[in-house]
Enzyme design. Structure first.
Site, PDB file in Angstrom:
ATOM      1  N   CYS A  54       0.857  -1.177   0.018  1.00 12.91           N
ATOM      2  CA  CYS A  54      -0.170  -0.017  -0.178  1.00 12.91           C
ATOM      3  C   CYS A  54       1.045   1.112   0.190  1.00 12.91           C
ATOM      4  O   CYS A  54       1.789   1.327   0.685  1.00 12.91           O
ATOM      5  CB  CYS A  54      -1.048  -0.101   1.217  1.00 12.91           C
ATOM      6  SG  CYS A  54      -2.011   1.524   1.358  1.00 12.91           S
ATOM      7  N   HIS A  77      -8.584  -3.925  -2.661  1.00 20.12           N
ATOM      8  CA  HIS A  77      -7.703  -2.939  -1.769  1.00 20.12           C
ATOM      9  C   HIS A  77      -8.173  -1.642  -1.793  1.00 20.12           C
ATOM     10  O   HIS A  77      -8.461  -0.957  -1.119  1.00 20.12           O
ATOM     11  CB  HIS A  77      -6.297  -3.195  -2.263  1.00 20.12           C
ATOM     12  CG  HIS A  77      -5.101  -2.552  -1.425  1.00 20.12           C
ATOM     13  ND1 HIS A  77      -4.370  -2.969  -0.682  1.00 20.12           N
ATOM     14  CD2 HIS A  77      -5.161  -1.076  -1.230  1.00 20.12           C
ATOM     15  CE1 HIS A  77      -3.710  -2.019  -0.233  1.00 20.12           C
ATOM     16  NE2 HIS A  77      -4.105  -0.671  -0.526  1.00 20.12           N
ATOM     17  N   GLU A  78      -8.580  -1.058  -3.058  1.00 17.49           N
ATOM     18  CA  GLU A  78      -8.803   0.157  -3.028  1.00 17.49           C
ATOM     19  C   GLU A  78     -10.236   0.372  -2.609  1.00 17.49           C
ATOM     20  O   GLU A  78     -10.503   1.610  -2.016  1.00 17.49           O
ATOM     21  CB  GLU A  78      -8.648   0.774  -4.635  1.00 17.49           C
ATOM     22  CG  GLU A  78      -7.269   0.671  -5.239  1.00 17.49           C
ATOM     23  CD  GLU A  78      -6.032   1.129  -4.445  1.00 17.49           C
ATOM     24  OE1 GLU A  78      -6.512   1.928  -3.770  1.00 17.49           O
ATOM     25  OE2 GLU A  78      -5.312   0.495  -4.599  1.00 17.49           O
ATOM     26  N   HIS A 125     -10.250   0.757   1.150  1.00 14.17           N
ATOM     27  CA  HIS A 125      -9.945   2.334   1.548  1.00 14.17           C
ATOM     28  C   HIS A 125     -10.962   3.156   1.631  1.00 14.17           C
ATOM     29  O   HIS A 125     -10.805   4.147   2.586  1.00 14.17           O
ATOM     30  CB  HIS A 125      -8.635   2.966   0.310  1.00 14.17           C
ATOM     31  CG  HIS A 125      -7.357   2.721   0.590  1.00 14.17           C
ATOM     32  ND1 HIS A 125      -6.687   2.963   1.796  1.00 14.17           N
ATOM     33  CD2 HIS A 125      -6.457   1.878  -0.242  1.00 14.17           C
ATOM     34  CE1 HIS A 125      -5.440   2.623   1.654  1.00 14.17           C
ATOM     35  NE2 HIS A 125      -5.215   1.934   0.690  1.00 14.17           N
TER      36      HIS A 125
HETATM   37 ZN   LIG Z   1      -3.420   1.139  -0.116  1.00 13.79          ZN
END
Ligand SMILES: [Zn+2]
Length: 185
Positions: free
Chosen positions: A89, A131-132, A135
């Site tokens: 990340c 993953h995004e 976030h």
């Molecule tokens: Zn990240």
């Protein structure tokens, strides 16, 4: 279009759920351009708006020569297959940990012009999209590790040269302890 500073682990904005985009305007397109430029400058596979301190549901990706962005993403999983492999990340620079993800994903959302768009991803693209999107919910990949992995990751973070020990992750004192250190007694 400008490369912006990336917020690092410990910044509360990374733990704050982002708001859906309502206005598909020039400001949104500038945000997408900034995300794209910053992601590419850092050779990242993806970058989410909260990583630039902006609480909107937008991310960019650059995976297997496919460059793009997604606004207000909603994920669907066509099957229950999983993958396990190294994940990193840009807000936790230089550290990679094996992270379990779904292997296949369908991400539905919008372009910065408000047109509906769909990304069908597998492998690395599926990992990036998950993953995004995490976030945007204030979730970091560390949260996806098992207890042992998370302990190892936290140790590595505390030893990282970028980690600012003077600004550790928010510690919430109990509201019932008005004088937690007993100094006023
Ligand atoms: Zn990240």
């Amino acid at each position: 279009m400008t490369v912006q500073p990336i917020r690092l682990f410990g910044d509360p904005v990374l733990r704050t759920p982002a708001d859906p985009v309502v206005d598909f305007d020039a400001e949104l397109r500038k945000l997408v351009a900034d995300l794209t430029d910053t992601m590419r400058e850092q050779n990242g596979a993806g970058l989410a708006a909260p990583q630039l301190g902006v609480g909107l549901r937008v991310f960019t990706f650059d995976v297997d020569d496919v460059l793009g962005h997604l606004v207000n993403p909603v994920l669907e999983f066509p099957d229950s297959e999983e993958q396990d492999g190294p994940e990193g990340c840009l807000s936790i620079p230089g550290l990679y940990f094996d992270t379990k993800r779904r292997l296949n994903v369908v991400a539905k959302g919008f372009t910065a012009f408000g047109d509906p768009v769909q990304i069908v991803g597998t492998g690395l693209m599926a990992r990036c999209v998950q993953h995004e999107t995490d976030h945007l919910d204030g979730v970091l990949f560390l949260d996806r590790l098992d207890a042992e992995g998370r302990k190892e990751a936290m140790k590595a973070i505390r030893q990282a040269d970028w980690y600012d020990a003077s600004a550790p992750p928010t510690v919430k004192l109990s509201p019932h302890l008005s004088d937690p250190f007993g100094l006023g007694r």
